[in-house]
Scaffold this motif. Sequence first.
Motif, PDB file in Angstrom:
ATOM      1  N   VAL A   1       0.834  -1.202   0.000  1.00 52.16           N
ATOM      2  CA  VAL A   1       0.000   0.000   0.000  1.00 52.16           C
ATOM      3  C   VAL A   1       0.870   1.254   0.000  1.00 52.16           C
ATOM      4  O   VAL A   1       0.619   2.213  -0.751  1.00 52.16           O
ATOM      5  N   ILE A   2       1.914   1.258   0.809  1.00 47.52           N
ATOM      6  CA  ILE A   2       2.821   2.413   0.858  1.00 47.52           C
ATOM      7  C   ILE A   2       3.483   2.625  -0.501  1.00 47.52           C
ATOM      8  O   ILE A   2       3.587   3.763  -0.988  1.00 47.52           O
ATOM      9  N   LEU A   3       3.911   1.539  -1.140  1.00 41.58           N
ATOM     10  CA  LEU A   3       4.556   1.672  -2.446  1.00 41.58           C
ATOM     11  C   LEU A   3       3.586   2.149  -3.522  1.00 41.58           C
ATOM     12  O   LEU A   3       3.974   2.910  -4.412  1.00 41.58           O
ATOM     13  N   VAL A   4       2.335   1.728  -3.449  1.00 40.27           N
ATOM     14  CA  VAL A   4       1.339   2.213  -4.410  1.00 40.27           C
ATOM     15  C   VAL A   4       1.136   3.710  -4.230  1.00 40.27           C
ATOM     16  O   VAL A   4       1.071   4.463  -5.208  1.00 40.27           O
ATOM     17  N   ILE A   5       1.080   4.167  -2.980  1.00 40.85           N
ATOM     18  CA  ILE A   5       0.901   5.596  -2.709  1.00 40.85           C
ATOM     19  C   ILE A   5       2.110   6.391  -3.197  1.00 40.85           C
ATOM     20  O   ILE A   5       1.965   7.433  -3.851  1.00 40.85           O
ATOM     21  N   VAL A   6       3.312   5.897  -2.910  1.00 42.54           N
ATOM     22  CA  VAL A   6       4.533   6.582  -3.367  1.00 42.54           C
ATOM     23  C   VAL A   6       4.596   6.586  -4.888  1.00 42.54           C
ATOM     24  O   VAL A   6       4.934   7.609  -5.508  1.00 42.54           O
ATOM     25  N   ASP A   7       4.273   5.452  -5.500  1.00 42.65           N
ATOM     26  CA  ASP A   7       4.256   5.367  -6.960  1.00 42.65           C
ATOM     27  C   ASP A   7       3.271   6.356  -7.568  1.00 42.65           C
ATOM     28  O   ASP A   7       3.576   7.011  -8.562  1.00 42.65           O
ATOM     29  N   ALA A   8       2.084   6.460  -6.976  1.00 41.30           N
ATOM     30  CA  ALA A   8       1.076   7.391  -7.486  1.00 41.30           C
ATOM     31  C   ALA A   8       1.542   8.833  -7.328  1.00 41.30           C
ATOM     32  O   ALA A   8       1.331   9.661  -8.223  1.00 41.30           O
ATOM     33  N   ALA A   9       2.190   9.120  -6.212  1.00 40.24           N
ATOM     34  CA  ALA A   9       2.678  10.482  -5.976  1.00 40.24           C
ATOM     35  C   ALA A   9       3.793  10.853  -6.956  1.00 40.24           C
ATOM     36  O   ALA A   9       3.891  11.999  -7.390  1.00 40.24           O
ATOM     37  N   LEU A  10       4.617   9.887  -7.301  1.00 39.48           N
ATOM     38  CA  LEU A  10       5.724  10.148  -8.232  1.00 39.48           C
ATOM     39  C   LEU A  10       5.291  10.049  -9.693  1.00 39.48           C
ATOM     40  O   LEU A  10       6.034  10.450 -10.583  1.00 39.48           O
ATOM     41  N   GLY A  11       4.118   9.482  -9.924  1.00 38.59           N
ATOM     42  CA  GLY A  11       3.634   9.313 -11.290  1.00 38.59           C
ATOM     43  C   GLY A  11       4.262   8.123 -12.005  1.00 38.59           C
ATOM     44  O   GLY A  11       4.272   8.062 -13.224  1.00 38.59           O
ATOM     45  N   THR A  12       4.789   7.185 -11.244  1.00 31.04           N
ATOM     46  CA  THR A  12       5.437   5.998 -11.826  1.00 31.04           C
ATOM     47  C   THR A  12       4.684   4.744 -11.414  1.00 31.04           C
ATOM     48  O   THR A  12       5.293   3.691 -11.225  1.00 31.04           O
ATOM     49  N   TYR A  13       3.351   4.836 -11.303  1.00 34.56           N
ATOM     50  CA  TYR A  13       2.549   3.827 -10.606  1.00 34.56           C
ATOM     51  C   TYR A  13       3.026   2.378 -10.655  1.00 34.56           C
ATOM     52  O   TYR A  13       3.380   1.850  -9.628  1.00 34.56           O
ATOM     53  N   PRO A  14       3.077   1.691 -11.744  1.00 34.37           N
ATOM     54  CA  PRO A  14       3.363   0.255 -11.572  1.00 34.37           C
ATOM     55  C   PRO A  14       4.836  -0.065 -11.333  1.00 34.37           C
ATOM     56  O   PRO A  14       5.170  -1.206 -11.044  1.00 34.37           O
ATOM     57  N   LEU A  15       5.729   0.899 -11.405  1.00 37.71           N
ATOM     58  CA  LEU A  15       7.160   0.617 -11.351  1.00 37.71           C
ATOM     59  C   LEU A  15       7.624   0.080  -9.998  1.00 37.71           C
ATOM     60  O   LEU A  15       8.042  -1.080  -9.894  1.00 37.71           O
ATOM     61  N   LEU A  16       7.581   0.888  -8.952  1.00 37.72           N
ATOM     62  CA  LEU A  16       8.075   0.455  -7.636  1.00 37.72           C
ATOM     63  C   LEU A  16       7.253  -0.710  -7.093  1.00 37.72           C
ATOM     64  O   LEU A  16       7.806  -1.677  -6.565  1.00 37.72           O
ATOM     65  N   TYR A  17       5.949  -0.607  -7.231  1.00 38.26           N
ATOM     66  CA  TYR A  17       5.062  -1.668  -6.757  1.00 38.26           C
ATOM     67  C   TYR A  17       5.354  -2.974  -7.490  1.00 38.26           C
ATOM     68  O   TYR A  17       5.438  -4.046  -6.877  1.00 38.26           O
ATOM     69  N   GLY A  18       5.528  -2.914  -8.788  1.00 40.42           N
ATOM     70  CA  GLY A  18       5.814  -4.106  -9.584  1.00 40.42           C
ATOM     71  C   GLY A  18       7.133  -4.750  -9.208  1.00 40.42           C
ATOM     72  O   GLY A  18       7.234  -5.980  -9.109  1.00 40.42           O
ATOM     73  N   ILE A  19       8.146  -3.940  -8.976  1.00 35.07           N
ATOM     74  CA  ILE A  19       9.449  -4.464  -8.551  1.00 35.07           C
ATOM     75  C   ILE A  19       9.322  -5.136  -7.188  1.00 35.07           C
ATOM     76  O   ILE A  19       9.878  -6.217  -6.963  1.00 35.07           O
ATOM     77  N   TYR A  20       8.577  -4.516  -6.286  1.00 30.65           N
ATOM     78  CA  TYR A  20       8.384  -5.098  -4.958  1.00 30.65           C
ATOM     79  C   TYR A  20       7.647  -6.434  -5.040  1.00 30.65           C
ATOM     80  O   TYR A  20       8.054  -7.409  -4.413  1.00 30.65           O
ATOM     81  N   VAL A  21       6.585  -6.487  -5.812  1.00 27.47           N
ATOM     82  CA  VAL A  21       5.799  -7.718  -5.936  1.00 27.47           C
ATOM     83  C   VAL A  21       6.653  -8.841  -6.507  1.00 27.47           C
ATOM     84  O   VAL A  21       6.609  -9.975  -6.019  1.00 27.47           O
ATOM     85  N   LEU A  22       7.450  -8.543  -7.511  1.00 30.39           N
ATOM     86  CA  LEU A  22       8.339  -9.563  -8.073  1.00 30.39           C
ATOM     87  C   LEU A  22       9.394  -9.999  -7.057  1.00 30.39           C
ATOM     88  O   LEU A  22       9.766 -11.168  -7.003  1.00 30.39           O
ATOM     89  N   GLY A  23       9.864  -9.058  -6.247  1.00 25.49           N
ATOM     90  CA  GLY A  23      10.886  -9.368  -5.244  1.00 25.49           C
ATOM     91  C   GLY A  23      10.389 -10.263  -4.123  1.00 25.49           C
ATOM     92  O   GLY A  23      11.162 -11.068  -3.587  1.00 25.49           O
ATOM     93  N   VAL A  24       9.137 -10.135  -3.742  1.00 23.59           N
ATOM     94  CA  VAL A  24       8.611 -10.939  -2.629  1.00 23.59           C
ATOM     95  C   VAL A  24       7.744 -12.106  -3.092  1.00 23.59           C
ATOM     96  O   VAL A  24       7.138 -12.790  -2.266  1.00 23.59           O
ATOM     97  N   LEU A  25       7.715 -12.369  -4.393  1.00 21.84           N
ATOM     98  CA  LEU A  25       6.907 -13.472  -4.903  1.00 21.84           C
ATOM     99  C   LEU A  25       7.371 -14.816  -4.346  1.00 21.84           C
ATOM    100  O   LEU A  25       6.572 -15.576  -3.790  1.00 21.84           O
ATOM    101  N   LEU A  26       8.660 -15.121  -4.455  1.00 23.09           N
ATOM    102  CA  LEU A  26       9.167 -16.402  -3.956  1.00 23.09           C
ATOM    103  C   LEU A  26       9.026 -16.549  -2.447  1.00 23.09           C
ATOM    104  O   LEU A  26       8.588 -17.598  -1.972  1.00 23.09           O
ATOM    105  N   PRO A  27       9.398 -15.532  -1.650  1.00 22.21           N
ATOM    106  CA  PRO A  27       9.198 -15.683  -0.200  1.00 22.21           C
ATOM    107  C   PRO A  27       7.726 -15.864   0.172  1.00 22.21           C
ATOM    108  O   PRO A  27       7.411 -16.617   1.096  1.00 22.21           O
ATOM    109  N   SER A  28       6.824 -15.207  -0.544  1.00 22.36           N
ATOM    110  CA  SER A  28       5.394 -15.351  -0.265  1.00 22.36           C
ATOM    111  C   SER A  28       4.927 -16.776  -0.545  1.00 22.36           C
ATOM    112  O   SER A  28       4.196 -17.366   0.255  1.00 22.36           O
ATOM    113  N   LEU A  29       5.344 -17.313  -1.663  1.00 22.83           N
ATOM    114  CA  LEU A  29       4.975 -18.692  -1.991  1.00 22.83           C
ATOM    115  C   LEU A  29       5.605 -19.672  -1.006  1.00 22.83           C
ATOM    116  O   LEU A  29       4.970 -20.627  -0.568  1.00 22.83           O
TER     117      LEU A  29
END
Length: 118
Positions: free
Chosen positions: A35-63
Amino acid sequence: MNWYLDVLKKYAVFTGRARRQEFWMFALFNLIAAVILVIVDAALGTYPLLYGIYVLGVLLPSLAVMVRRLHDTGRSGWWILIDLVPLVGAIILIVFLATEGEAQQNAYGPNPKAAPTY
């Protein structure tokens, strides 16, 4: 915060068992970070960038923590695939993840709740 970091330290460890608290605290911190990354992404105007990198980074640990949580309940990690069944699959998976783990040692290892013996 230690629950989150402990899961990240076991980045791709799919063996063993994970307590309910470990799984749900990781899920909570993961949601807060997203949620924090989505808010920061929206504020910077780079919406899927930071959030997308984070989701890819925690995909394996989540699984991995989800598989270990299923192991704690005595189920195979392949039960994750039940989530592919629309609507009902997600409900069943949440019930499995919220179920208390087996008190005794099972095929996946010793009870993580048990006090360590020295």
